[in-house]
Design a protein around this motif. Structure first.
Motif, PDB file in Angstrom:
ATOM      1  N   VAL A 181      47.059  59.818 -48.070  1.00  0.00           N
ATOM      2  CA  VAL A 181      47.375  58.593 -48.006  1.00  0.00           C
ATOM      3  C   VAL A 181      48.160  58.131 -50.130  1.00  0.00           C
ATOM      4  N   ALA A 182      48.563  57.374 -50.494  1.00  0.00           N
ATOM      5  CA  ALA A 182      49.243  56.765 -51.067  1.00  0.00           C
ATOM      6  C   ALA A 182      47.861  55.623 -51.959  1.00  0.00           C
ATOM      7  N   ALA A 183      47.552  55.252 -53.170  1.00  0.00           N
ATOM      8  CA  ALA A 183      47.010  54.161 -52.743  1.00  0.00           C
ATOM      9  C   ALA A 183      47.897  52.947 -53.101  1.00  0.00           C
ATOM     10  N   GLY A 184      49.050  53.253 -53.144  1.00  0.00           N
ATOM     11  CA  GLY A 184      49.596  51.957 -53.772  1.00  0.00           C
ATOM     12  C   GLY A 184      50.158  51.254 -51.923  1.00  0.00           C
ATOM     13  N   LEU A 185      51.548  50.966 -51.261  1.00  0.00           N
ATOM     14  CA  LEU A 185      51.605  50.946 -50.089  1.00  0.00           C
ATOM     15  C   LEU A 185      50.695  51.034 -48.657  1.00  0.00           C
ATOM     16  N   ALA A 186      49.700  52.302 -49.136  1.00  0.00           N
ATOM     17  CA  ALA A 186      48.528  52.488 -47.970  1.00  0.00           C
ATOM     18  C   ALA A 186      46.867  52.237 -48.296  1.00  0.00           C
ATOM     19  N   PRO A 215      54.735  51.559 -44.039  1.00  0.00           N
ATOM     20  CA  PRO A 215      55.443  52.268 -44.033  1.00  0.00           C
ATOM     21  C   PRO A 215      55.681  54.288 -43.789  1.00  0.00           C
ATOM     22  N   GLU A 216      55.369  54.504 -44.759  1.00  0.00           N
ATOM     23  CA  GLU A 216      55.738  55.817 -45.768  1.00  0.00           C
ATOM     24  C   GLU A 216      54.866  56.578 -44.337  1.00  0.00           C
ATOM     25  N   MET A 217      53.902  56.392 -43.922  1.00  0.00           N
ATOM     26  CA  MET A 217      52.785  56.841 -42.443  1.00  0.00           C
ATOM     27  C   MET A 217      53.417  56.703 -41.866  1.00  0.00           C
ATOM     28  N   ILE A 218      54.343  55.351 -41.263  1.00  0.00           N
ATOM     29  CA  ILE A 218      55.217  55.475 -39.553  1.00  0.00           C
ATOM     30  C   ILE A 218      55.765  56.854 -39.970  1.00  0.00           C
TER      31      ILE A 218
END
Length: 216
Positions: A16-21, A136-139
């Protein structure tokens, strides 16, 4: 319909990304076997307070802890004022600065390689048994994930969460509990600071909103 407990949705590794995630688990499983869901203990629905804490803590996952890691008061030389939270990521310890050159020391888990966050912030808000909100990107990658998972004893962010902000802007990083107590003392998160549920409850009761936090 009550959403599936987060621990059943979180298995198989996905980067996962370090930002939004930032505060999401390392993992996201699309579905959980029905028999696994049925095997989970029923979660009593209780109003906030000591009775709910006691009931839910009995259900929350447990793991043995090395006595050397246990919460304790230690000598701690620092220029930070009393009441400041200092996280030493290399040590995987969190210190709450106390009077007289002392600190309350807690064991923590920190961000894994490439995702660790450092800096100065303040506690912007505090929540008991907070809900978990997948990024959101995970969803987007996994539409079967619900947009929100109710807080409770199986939640990946555990019994309490302290939300960190810089200049009143959410950093997306938290100090929170965990449903994976076996990871305490490791570098495994996506940047957030994980604590044992017992320890984050203790810290939560000691620090107000506005408390300064130093992660280094």
């Amino acid at each position: 319909m009550r959403p599936l407990p987060a621990r059943l949705l979180l298995a198989g590794l996905l980067p996962v990304a370090a930002g939004l995630a930032a505060c999401q688990s390392q993992t996201a499983q699309i579905a959980a076997p029905a028999e696994a869901v049925a095997a989970l203990p029923a979660v009593p629905q209780l109003p906030p307070g000591p009775e709910r804490d006691a009931a839910w803590m009995k259900l929350a996952p447990k793991a043995p802890l090395d006595p050397a890691l246990a919460r304790t008061t230690v000598d701690f030389a620092t220029r930070e004022p009393v009441g400041t939270i200092v996280v030493e990521t290399a040590e995987r310890r969190l210190y709450l600065v106390q009077p007289g050159g002392k600190a309350m020391r807690y064991p923590v888990s920190v961000g894994r390689a490439g995702l660790a966050w450092t800096g100065r912030a303040e506690i912007d808000r505090k929540l008991e048994w907070p809900d978990w909100n997948p990024a959101p990107e995970m969803i987007g990658r996994h539409p079967d994930l619900p947009p929100r998972l109710e807080g409770g004893p199986f939640s990946p962010i555990g019994a309490r969460a302290l939300y960190l902000a810089q200049d009143r802007k959410d950093t997306l990083y938290r100090i929170h509990g965990t449903n994976e107590p076996e990871t305490i003392g490791q570098a495994v998160s996506s940047g957030c600071i994980r604590m044992l549920n017992e320890d984050v409850m203790d810290l939560y009761g000691r620090v107000p909103v506005g408390t300064k936090v130093v992660v280094r």
